[in-house]
Write an enzyme that holds these catalytic residues in place. Structure first.
Site, PDB file in Angstrom:
ATOM      1  CG  HIS A 123      -1.779   1.223   1.341  1.00 47.98           C
ATOM      2  ND1 HIS A 123      -1.382   2.346   2.025  1.00 47.98           N
ATOM      3  CD2 HIS A 123      -3.009   1.501   0.834  1.00 47.98           C
ATOM      4  CE1 HIS A 123      -2.331   3.270   1.940  1.00 47.98           C
ATOM      5  NE2 HIS A 123      -3.326   2.777   1.226  1.00 47.98           N
ATOM      6  CB  CYS A 510      -3.383  -1.612 -14.914  1.00 49.61           C
ATOM      7  SG  CYS A 510      -4.261  -3.024 -14.213  1.00 49.61           S
TER       8      CYS A 510
END
Length: 599
Positions: A123, A510
């Site tokens: 993250h 992506c």
């Protein structure tokens, strides 16, 4: 001449020299593009340490260079502290074990982010790259020793002490090092326009025999990053992560209330509060991108990522915020907790279980697009379904989405149509791509998760064994940084399967590999239409894409020249010899008359 060596130059100098030499007709545009390394462009886009000051500085630790650039600031341990200190005019360095969605506000204001755990696609790393914030992840030398103290490389620091990090090298310094701001040269736009021209004109044949034209560079961006992506030359948005759009208040609180709801009616009621805010977010992105493609991924992560209740203090704070008892929070946290989130309740699995979540998101997308349509704004919005493993999931969710879109069209008196595609993140999806392609308008390879599921590794396994694998050359390269050939084989399989059903199926990646030059080269070879990466990596990807086109074309020409039969030189005519002079014919001796016989 006593000595000769290549001149060293900075990124800005390399770009200026290349542009000037083309202007002076000393080299071609192709040669100029090959003379600059993609990572040199970081110096034009991110702050760097003062070169003189850096020479005398000694690093305390080194870890993953998760997001480029240099930062210096006072240590804080929570996002709230970061925001508070920033408002007081102090530059801060956010130091955490790992970051979470609740830390977004603090990450935005920090000069840099340092975590003790997590990998390149954690993250902290992913969000920092999107923001353009320097980040060093997975630093095992960072040890938290108290509420307000930490040791880095064995040296003790307390809250407020100054440290510096270099996200380009992964080094951590226990001192203040002056930082010089990024300076974008006017030549950069010219230079990168040459790269775009070459990529757009490229043509190649895929391993499955299909012809593909062009090779685009898009960005992974949400509403806050979209303007930056546009300024850096992204041809569109290849990944808009809707979960990142829930990190801000009041969306986060309403979403958390939805998660702890016990029935469908309560979930729908809380989702209603989020709907108008999501419409506003999506409309902002559509307007910013001015008709360029925008691919919006529906909710991907497991719900436990939004319920932070690891400690009694966190559970109590969340219960107070949501107006429920601590027992409710602890019960829900226990139900949602995932031991291995990659294999858990996430992505399209949420849509199968709780269809109202995706239906609300699709409604927000459709309403935002309808607003743009009525205002005469250009738009090209695409909807992406994550974590698909079987065509049945996509078939069902697509039908639900199309029903919502039809309903919005009826109410808004529009005729909107959306491409609906699938992410390919698991080996099974790659192996059955021909079935999935029947219900998909495009494929987007989520290479972060595809790498995890192909290898059976976790993104958080740095410090456990991946570092050792790299040190001992068990792995020659970090598979979360550069696409592995085994993962490439999955992409190749899916390309062939998907395009066997739809020959013009649009393909791209992506994952974070989209900004890595070696990975970009593999994507071009496999026949992908585009790569998508973090906004600050877009310029480097634009250059890397052009370089692989140039090198591929040159290699093809060289191979063709070798195969071509050698032309025989025309036979030379023999030079005419001068006529030989003939010797004069000898006269025959006169015949003597026979002697007369004497009588």
């Amino acid at each position: 001449m006593l000595q000769c060596r290549n001149g060293k130059r900075t990124g800005p100098a390399a770009v200026k020299m290349a542009v000037d030499m083309v202007a002076e007709k000393m080299i071609t545009k192709e040669e100029a593009l090959l003379r600059v390394k993609p990572d040199q462009l970081d110096q034009l886009l991110h702050p760097q340490f003062d070169a003189k000051a850096l020479k005398s500085a000694k690093p305390l630790a080194a870890a993953l260079n998760a997001s480029p650039g240099a930062g210096c600031g006072a240590i804080v341990f929570t996002a709230d502290e970061a925001v508070e200190w920033d408002k007081a005019g102090k530059k801060v360095m956010l130091v955490r074990k790992e970051t979470s969605p609740d830390d977004i506000a603090g990450m935005y204001v920090a000069q840099g982010i340092l975590t003790s755990t997590g990998g390149r696609t954690s993250h902290a790393a992913v969000v920092a790259r999107g923001m353009g914030t320097p980040c060093v992840c997975g630093c095992a030398d960072v040890v938290f020793t108290g509420k307000d103290t930490v040791t880095i490389g064995g040296v003790k620091f307390k809250k407020g002490d100054i440290i510096s990090i270099d996200g380009s090298t992964g080094k951590v310094y226990g001192e203040a090092i002056p930082v010089t701001p990024a300076s974008v040269s006017g030549d950069l736009e010219t230079f990168l326009s040459w790269a775009d021209e070459i990529r757009e004109k490229s043509v190649r044949v895929t391993p499955s025999g299909k012809k593909v034209k062009g090779f685009g560079v898009l960005a992974n961006a949400e509403q806050n990053e979209a303007p930056q992506a546009f300024r850096f030359g992204a041809a569109g948005i290849g990944l808009c992560r809707t979960e990142h759009m829930f990190f801000e208040e009041p969306k986060l609180t309403n979403f958390q209330k939805m998660i702890i709801s016990e029935d469908t009616a309560a979930r729908k009621e809380n989702l209603k509060a989020i709907l108008p805010i999501q419409v506003k977010d999506f409309y902002g992105i559509i307007k910013t991108m001015e008709g360029r493609p925008v691919t919006i991924r529906l909710l991907d992560p497991p719900l436990n990522e939004f319920i932070q209740a690891e400690t009694p203090e966190m559970a109590k704070a969340l219960a107070k915020k949501l107006g429920v008892s601590v027992d409710v929070i602890n019960k829900k946290y226990s139900e949602l907790n995932e031991h291995n989130p990659m294999l858990g309740h996430r992505g399209c699995r949420l849509a199968i279980t709780y269809p109202e979540i995706y239906e609300t998101q699709v409604e927000a997308i459709a309403k935002a697009t309808a607003k743009a349509e009525k205002e005469g704004l250009a738009h090209d919005v695409r909807i992406m379904i994550p974590n698909v493993t079987t065509f049945a999931e996509l078939k069902q969710i697509r039908a639900q989405a199309e029903a919502v879109i039809a309903d919005v069209n009826a109410k808004e008196k529009t005729e909107l149509k959306f491409q609906i595609g699938s992410m390919i993140e698991f080996p099974r999806a790659a192996a059955t791509a021909d079935e999935i392609a029947q219900y998909a308008d495009f494929f987007s390879f989520g290479t972060n998760d595809l790498t995890q599921t192909t290898f059976g590794f976790s993104r958080d396994d740095y410090g456990k064994f991946i570092d050792s694998y790299l040190d001992q050359k068990v792995l020659l390269q970090d598979p979360f940084k550069t696409l592995d050939d085994g993962v490439g084989a999955m992409i190749k399989l899916a390309e062939a399967g998907g395009r066997s059903v739809k020959s013009d199926l649009h393909l791209g990646i992506c994952g974070e590999h989209g900004g890595d030059p070696a990975s970009i080269a593999l994507c071009y070879k496999l026949g992908l239409n585009y790569v998508s990466c973090s906004p600050f990596r877009v310029p480097a990807a634009r250059l890397a894409g052009a370089q692989v086109v140039i090198k591929t074309n040159r290699a093809a020409k060289a191979a063709a020249a070798k195969k071509a039969p050698a032309k025989k030189a025309p036979a030379k005519k023999a030079a005419a010899k001068p006529a030989e002079k003939k010797a004069p014919a000898k006269k025959a001796p006169a015949k003597k008359a026979p002697a007369k016989k004497s009588k």
